[in-house]
Design a protein around this motif. Structure first.
Motif, PDB file in Angstrom:
ATOM      1  N   VAL A 116      -3.559  -4.472  -9.327  1.00 19.55           N
ATOM      2  CA  VAL A 116      -3.212  -3.103  -9.083  1.00 19.55           C
ATOM      3  C   VAL A 116      -4.585  -2.175  -8.928  1.00 19.55           C
ATOM      4  CG1 VAL A 116      -2.463  -0.912  -9.467  1.00 19.55           C
ATOM      5  CG2 VAL A 116      -0.983  -2.759 -10.134  1.00 19.55           C
ATOM      6  N   LYS A 138      -1.805  -4.578  -5.053  1.00 18.99           N
ATOM      7  CA  LYS A 138      -0.767  -3.300  -4.933  1.00 18.99           C
ATOM      8  C   LYS A 138      -1.655  -2.279  -4.996  1.00 18.99           C
ATOM      9  CE  LYS A 138       3.551  -3.545  -5.712  1.00 18.99           C
ATOM     10  NZ  LYS A 138       4.902  -3.547  -5.997  1.00 18.99           N
ATOM     11  N   CYS A 196       0.816  -1.114  -0.104  1.00 21.86           N
ATOM     12  CA  CYS A 196       0.116   0.167   0.006  1.00 21.86           C
ATOM     13  C   CYS A 196       0.995   1.254   0.173  1.00 21.86           C
ATOM     14  CB  CYS A 196      -0.986   0.076   1.139  1.00 21.86           C
ATOM     15  SG  CYS A 196      -2.067   1.373   1.278  1.00 21.86           S
ATOM     16  N   ILE A 197       1.244   1.630  -1.004  1.00 20.62           N
ATOM     17  CA  ILE A 197       1.998   2.935  -1.242  1.00 20.62           C
ATOM     18  C   ILE A 197       1.490   4.217  -1.345  1.00 20.62           C
ATOM     19  CG2 ILE A 197       4.001   3.914  -2.966  1.00 20.62           C
ATOM     20  CD1 ILE A 197       3.057   0.066  -3.460  1.00 20.62           C
ATOM     21  N   GLU A 198       1.662   5.103  -0.293  1.00 14.74           N
ATOM     22  CA  GLU A 198       0.971   6.568  -0.220  1.00 14.74           C
ATOM     23  C   GLU A 198       2.085   7.458  -0.913  1.00 14.74           C
ATOM     24  OE1 GLU A 198      -0.888   7.497   3.305  1.00 14.74           O
ATOM     25  OE2 GLU A 198      -1.074   5.389   3.936  1.00 14.74           O
ATOM     26  N   ILE A 199       1.485   7.950  -1.956  1.00  9.59           N
ATOM     27  CA  ILE A 199       2.449   9.046  -2.614  1.00  9.59           C
ATOM     28  C   ILE A 199       1.890  10.686  -2.586  1.00  9.59           C
ATOM     29  CG2 ILE A 199       3.294   9.904  -4.809  1.00  9.59           C
ATOM     30  CD1 ILE A 199       3.023   6.874  -5.872  1.00  9.59           C
ATOM     31  N   TYR A 207      -2.118   1.731  -4.806  1.00  6.21           N
ATOM     32  CA  TYR A 207      -1.349   3.090  -4.931  1.00  6.21           C
ATOM     33  C   TYR A 207      -2.344   4.362  -4.547  1.00  6.21           C
ATOM     34  CZ  TYR A 207       2.492   1.188  -7.408  1.00  6.21           C
ATOM     35  OH  TYR A 207       3.453   0.210  -7.536  1.00  6.21           O
ATOM     36  N   VAL A 223       4.421  -0.767 -11.091  1.00  3.89           N
ATOM     37  CA  VAL A 223       2.865  -1.486 -10.970  1.00  3.89           C
ATOM     38  C   VAL A 223       3.057  -2.725 -11.644  1.00  3.89           C
ATOM     39  CG1 VAL A 223       1.697   0.686 -11.220  1.00  3.89           C
ATOM     40  CG2 VAL A 223       2.180  -0.508 -13.083  1.00  3.89           C
ATOM     41  N   ILE A 243      -2.748   8.159  -3.845  1.00  2.71           N
ATOM     42  CA  ILE A 243      -2.000   9.300  -4.326  1.00  2.71           C
ATOM     43  C   ILE A 243      -2.830  10.595  -3.881  1.00  2.71           C
ATOM     44  CG2 ILE A 243      -1.134  10.879  -6.188  1.00  2.71           C
ATOM     45  CD1 ILE A 243      -0.815   8.518  -7.942  1.00  2.71           C
ATOM     46  N   LEU A 277       6.347   5.004 -11.249  1.00  2.00           N
ATOM     47  CA  LEU A 277       5.236   4.386 -10.715  1.00  2.00           C
ATOM     48  C   LEU A 277       4.885   3.361 -12.026  1.00  2.00           C
ATOM     49  CD1 LEU A 277       2.280   5.998  -9.061  1.00  2.00           C
ATOM     50  CD2 LEU A 277       1.939   4.537 -10.984  1.00  2.00           C
ATOM     51  N   PHE A 305      -5.996   1.928  -7.900  1.00  2.00           N
ATOM     52  CA  PHE A 305      -5.380   3.298  -7.527  1.00  2.00           C
ATOM     53  C   PHE A 305      -6.413   4.104  -6.812  1.00  2.00           C
ATOM     54  CE2 PHE A 305      -3.097   2.136 -11.498  1.00  2.00           C
ATOM     55  CZ  PHE A 305      -1.740   2.692 -11.201  1.00  2.00           C
TER      56      PHE A 305
END
Length: 515
Positions: free
Chosen positions: A150, A121, A90-93, A123, A111, A125, A107, A152
């Protein structure tokens, strides 16, 4: 153990913890339960209403080690890592600091790799509207054909800045401001859990100051705890935030209703001495008269529209009974004029004093019915309009535009004596033409409300009667909206400075000499 701020400590951890976003929560729960989850979402709404928290909860629901569920366990290693923002899946951008095309290209490369432990996965943002146009375009291909693993989630406070091609490829979920009553309920829950002593009025003041942001409200409460050592009184929040208590708004309005001009000015002086923010006081008064208007026109459903505790709604309803709707509109216009005047001078105190004097002392006082006035009375107006035998009618005498301009000050003086509210509206107009027995009065487009108020049957009756009295002929009155530049620039001599003109209007004065 280090201290955890309220906004973090009380952050929602499940869908049921999210406050004020029923539509969003229901949509996401149904999507998870039916296994019809979109590959990309846009969470759009004001700050501090739960967008990022909801994104994390969605991520935990999808990747919880106990399986996909609308109620993640929040204790497995995956849930804990997502909660603490250290999950590899869990990627926070931050869109504001990673807004360029190179970051998005990176990015796109990442992915392709499968998640380390979870099913997806994800993302997240934040403030995605900050991405450049090139970065958005680089993201398009991935959104068109995303890998199955993925998801988003784009969070934004300004969705209008996101390009339409991105929006069309995402599921759009609107977040709304949290209602004051819901914020108050949550703050009371925090106060009980944290063993805080808080006066009831504090919760309402914090909720109003937060403008629908639960996170801001929690942060304000946190600040108050630090300032007061967990024993919070109304005076404390007034000192820190400069807010205006509800009781003050009732008191000022009562003095206006009772025509207590001196009392209103003394109260204003006391508030300024206490360090109250004058601009906030003016805004609060405008909001208070808005609430009075809502009660007058929506008596059956005003509690929901006011979004205030029931006891406050009852007090507003009681005060509204002392005012007519026209009184409230008159107050609105006077308060807005004070705002405009404040833009031209350095101090807001003078416009506030003028508006309080205007509302509480000039002519017809709010809530008191017609004040004793000289000049024509209603019965005189009605008598002049009685039917006249056709044979006894005198032929109308034509009057020219120059004659109207010359006698316009006399017309306005008589109007002020007969009906102050109509004179207040007419002060923004100017005669622009006389054609076939019709006087056309022009108003700038920004004063359309004044024009509409004067078009009422009662006001037309008054105006045309005074025209007959002053101009010595039958003449009808029509109104039109014109550009300021289209109006006669010097109908009565040189233009007066707007600030001076406002004072003249307030105190019913006139310029006797201009150097």
């Amino acid at each position: 153990m280090s201290y955890i701020a309220f906004a973090r400590k009380w952050r929602p951890q499940t869908f049921d913890d999210i406050i004020g976003q029923e539509y969003v929560v229901t949509t996401l729960k149904n999507s998870i339960n039916s296994n019809r989850l979109h590959h990309a979402f846009i969470f759009a709404g004001p700050r501090g209403v739960g967008k990022t928290s909801t994104a994390r909860i969605l991520a935990k629901s999808l990747n919880c080690q106990n399986g996909t569920s609308v109620t993640p366990c929040n204790v497995c290693s995956t849930c804990v890592e997502i909660t603490e923002s250290r999950s590899l899946d869990c990627i926070e951008i931050d869109g504001a600091s990673n807004r360029g095309i190179e970051e998005i290209r990176t990015l796109r490369e990442n992915v392709k790799f499968a998640p380390t432990r979870g099913l997806y996965k994800i993302y997240i943002i934040d403030e995605v509207h900050m991405l450049t146009s090139e970065a958005f375009n680089a993201l398009l291909k991935t959104l068109e054909e995303p890998p199955a693993h993925v998801k988003f989630i784009f969070a934004t406070t300004q969705p209008q800045k996101i390009i339409s091609t991105i929006i069309s490829r995402c599921q759009f979920l609107p977040f709304q401001r949290v209602l004051n009553v819901e914020i108050i309920k949550k703050l009371k829950e925090i106060a009980v859990s944290e063993k805080l002593k808080v006066e009831d009025d504090v919760f309402l003041a914090v909720a109003r100051a937060s403008d629908g942001s639960l996170r801001d409200a929690e942060s304000m409460l946190d600040e108050l705890v630090s300032f007061t050592n967990a024993d919070i009184h109304t005076k404390d929040i007034n000192s820190i935030l400069g807010v205006v208590e509800q009781d003050i708004l009732f008191e000022i309005t009562n003095k206006v209703i009772k025509k207590d001009t001196a009392g209103a000015l003394n109260l204003l002086d006391s508030l300024i001495d206490q360090g109250k923010d004058s601009s906030q006081l003016l805004l609060s008064l405008i909001e208070h008269f808005r609430n009075l208007m809502i009660v007058k026109v929506a008596s059956q459903n005003h509690e929901k529209l006011l979004d205030l505790p029931i006891e406050v709604c009852q007090s507003i309803s009681k005060q509204a009974q002392q005012l007519a709707l026209n009184d409230i509109f008159f107050a609105f216009n006077a308060l807005l004029e004070a705002q405009e005047m404040a833009k031209r001078i350095d101090s807001l105190r003078i416009p506030l004093e003028i508006v309080l004097v205007k509302l509480s002392s000039q002519g017809k006082s709010l809530g008191q019915g017609p004040a004793p006035e000289a000049g024509l009375k209603k019965k005189d107006i009605e008598a002049k309009l009685e039917p006249v035998e056709e044979n006894n009618k005198q032929p109308a005498i034509a009057i020219g535009f120059n004659k109207v301009k010359e006698q316009w000050p006399l017309f306005m003086d008589e109007l002020r004596r007969v009906k102050v509210s109509a004179a207040h509206y007419m002060e923004e107009g100017r005669p622009v033409d006389v054609l076939d027995g019709v006087l056309v009065v022009g108003f700038p487009k920004s004063f359309s409300f004044h024009k509409e108020a004067l078009e009422s049957k009662e006001n037309r009756l008054v105006l045309e009667t005074i025209c007959r009295d002053v101009f010595k002929t039958d003449i009808r009155v029509n109104f039109s909206l014109v550009q300021r530049d289209d109006q006669p620039q010097e109908p009565f001599g040189d233009e007066v400075d707007p600030v001076i003109q406002a004072a003249i209007n307030t105190f019913n004065g006139r310029v006797v000499r201009k150097d």
